[in-house]
Design a protein around this motif. Structure first.
Motif, PDB file in Angstrom:
ATOM      1  N   GLY A  94      -3.214   8.328  -4.404  1.00  0.00           N
ATOM      2  CA  GLY A  94      -2.851   9.636  -4.861  1.00  0.00           C
ATOM      3  C   GLY A  94      -2.088  10.341  -3.771  1.00  0.00           C
ATOM      4  O   GLY A  94      -1.774  11.451  -3.411  1.00  0.00           O
ATOM      5  N   ASN A  95      -2.284   9.616  -2.386  1.00  0.00           N
ATOM      6  CA  ASN A  95      -2.720  10.984  -1.228  1.00  0.00           C
ATOM      7  C   ASN A  95      -1.404  10.628  -0.501  1.00  0.00           C
ATOM      8  O   ASN A  95      -0.932   9.161  -0.342  1.00  0.00           O
ATOM      9  CB  ASN A  95      -3.367   9.868  -0.304  1.00  0.00           C
ATOM     10  CG  ASN A  95      -3.882  10.481   1.260  1.00  0.00           C
ATOM     11  OD1 ASN A  95      -3.276  11.075   0.948  1.00  0.00           O
ATOM     12  ND2 ASN A  95      -5.029   9.899   1.567  1.00  0.00           N
ATOM     13  N   PRO A  96      -0.692  11.149  -0.566  1.00  0.00           N
ATOM     14  CA  PRO A  96       1.086  11.774   0.207  1.00  0.00           C
ATOM     15  C   PRO A  96       0.821  11.790   1.487  1.00  0.00           C
ATOM     16  O   PRO A  96       1.760  11.687   2.787  1.00  0.00           O
ATOM     17  CB  PRO A  96       1.220  12.986  -0.071  1.00  0.00           C
ATOM     18  CG  PRO A  96      -0.225  13.687  -0.275  1.00  0.00           C
ATOM     19  CD  PRO A  96      -1.392  12.797  -1.020  1.00  0.00           C
ATOM     20  N   ALA A  97      -0.437  11.992   2.362  1.00  0.00           N
ATOM     21  CA  ALA A  97      -0.231  11.640   3.606  1.00  0.00           C
ATOM     22  C   ALA A  97      -0.692   9.815   3.933  1.00  0.00           C
ATOM     23  O   ALA A  97      -0.099   9.724   5.509  1.00  0.00           O
ATOM     24  CB  ALA A  97      -1.638  11.823   4.135  1.00  0.00           C
ATOM     25  N   LEU A  98      -0.329   8.977   3.168  1.00  0.00           N
ATOM     26  CA  LEU A  98      -0.429   7.460   3.616  1.00  0.00           C
ATOM     27  C   LEU A  98       0.798   7.160   3.756  1.00  0.00           C
ATOM     28  O   LEU A  98       1.641   8.086   3.323  1.00  0.00           O
ATOM     29  CB  LEU A  98      -1.323   6.937   2.608  1.00  0.00           C
ATOM     30  CG  LEU A  98      -2.077   7.157   2.387  1.00  0.00           C
ATOM     31  CD1 LEU A  98      -2.992   6.217   0.910  1.00  0.00           C
ATOM     32  CD2 LEU A  98      -3.205   6.606   3.481  1.00  0.00           C
TER      33      LEU A  98
END
Length: 218
Positions: A94-98
């Motif tokens: 759930g990492n939006p920075a990826l």
């Protein structure tokens, strides 16, 4: 020029091309070349410049450490690397920075409640630990390069996401912290905790020199 001067030059070239291609040069080059060819160019430049950095690093040979790494330092390093491993594993959930990940939404959970850049901080912590344990001039240059790449890259991601996502990313920034635990203590979640612990055990077991718990119980 000395070999250490060449090493610093290679590090500067790697960092400079990375940040230029990631930010000011990216959009004009993508418009001219297309997304696919640009990604190929980006990967090739990164591979060549980082490869040159490692080649010079290895060519310097063995150096005398500026200080010795005793059991106390190894124990502290193991704890820091445990935290880095937890952040790294948790960054894949759930990492939006990826790259290509959905935009930030909802409240931060897991390692994202610790820092909004868990993967970058895992690399930064590794660089810090490696520098403290190896303690040679060439290691300081290599590790400083990784540290600048990780934290500078995290800052660059924030600026880029603000430009692309606007208010949604600014809302995410308001709920999260750049610095680990900047908004208080948080539990990383069982996925990150168990996965990070297993990663640390495997990585330190496979390490060229005894590391982690294997240094004492291997």
């Amino acid at each position: 020029m000395s070999t250490h001067g060449l090493l610093v030059g290679a590090a500067a070239l790697f960092l400079g091309t990375h940040f230029l291609l990631s930010h000011p040069w990216r959009e004009p080059l993508v418009r001219r070349m297309g997304e696919g060819p640009f990604r190929g160019l980006y990967s090739l430049v990164a591979l060549l410049t980082f490869g040159a950095l490692l080649w010079i690093y290895r060519g310097i040979g063995r150096e005398t450490p500026l200080w010795g790494a005793g059991d106390g330092l190894w124990a502290a390093a193991t704890l820091v690397m445990w935290a880095a491993s937890i952040l790294f594993v948790g960054s894949f959930r759930g990492n939006p920075a990826l790259a290509g990940a959905p935009s930030a939404k909802g409240r931060p959970a897991g390692v994202l409640a610790i820092t909004r850049h868990p993967m970058m901080w895992s690399f930064a912590l590794w660089a810090f630990v490696h520098s403290a344990l190896i303690a040679t001039p060439k290691a300081f240059v290599l590790d400083a390069t990784i540290l600048i790449l990780a934290l500078g890259g995290a800052a660059g991601q924030d600026a880029k996401k603000e430009r692309l996502s606007g208010e949604r990313w600014r809302s995410w920034e308001a709920q999260t912290s750049f610095l680990p635990f900047g908004r208080g203590l948080a539990f990383p979640g069982w996925f990150a905790l168990v996965g990070g612990t297993l990663l640390l055990l495997v990585a330190t077991w496979a390490h060229p020199v005894p590391a982690g718990l294997w240094r004492w119980f291997g």
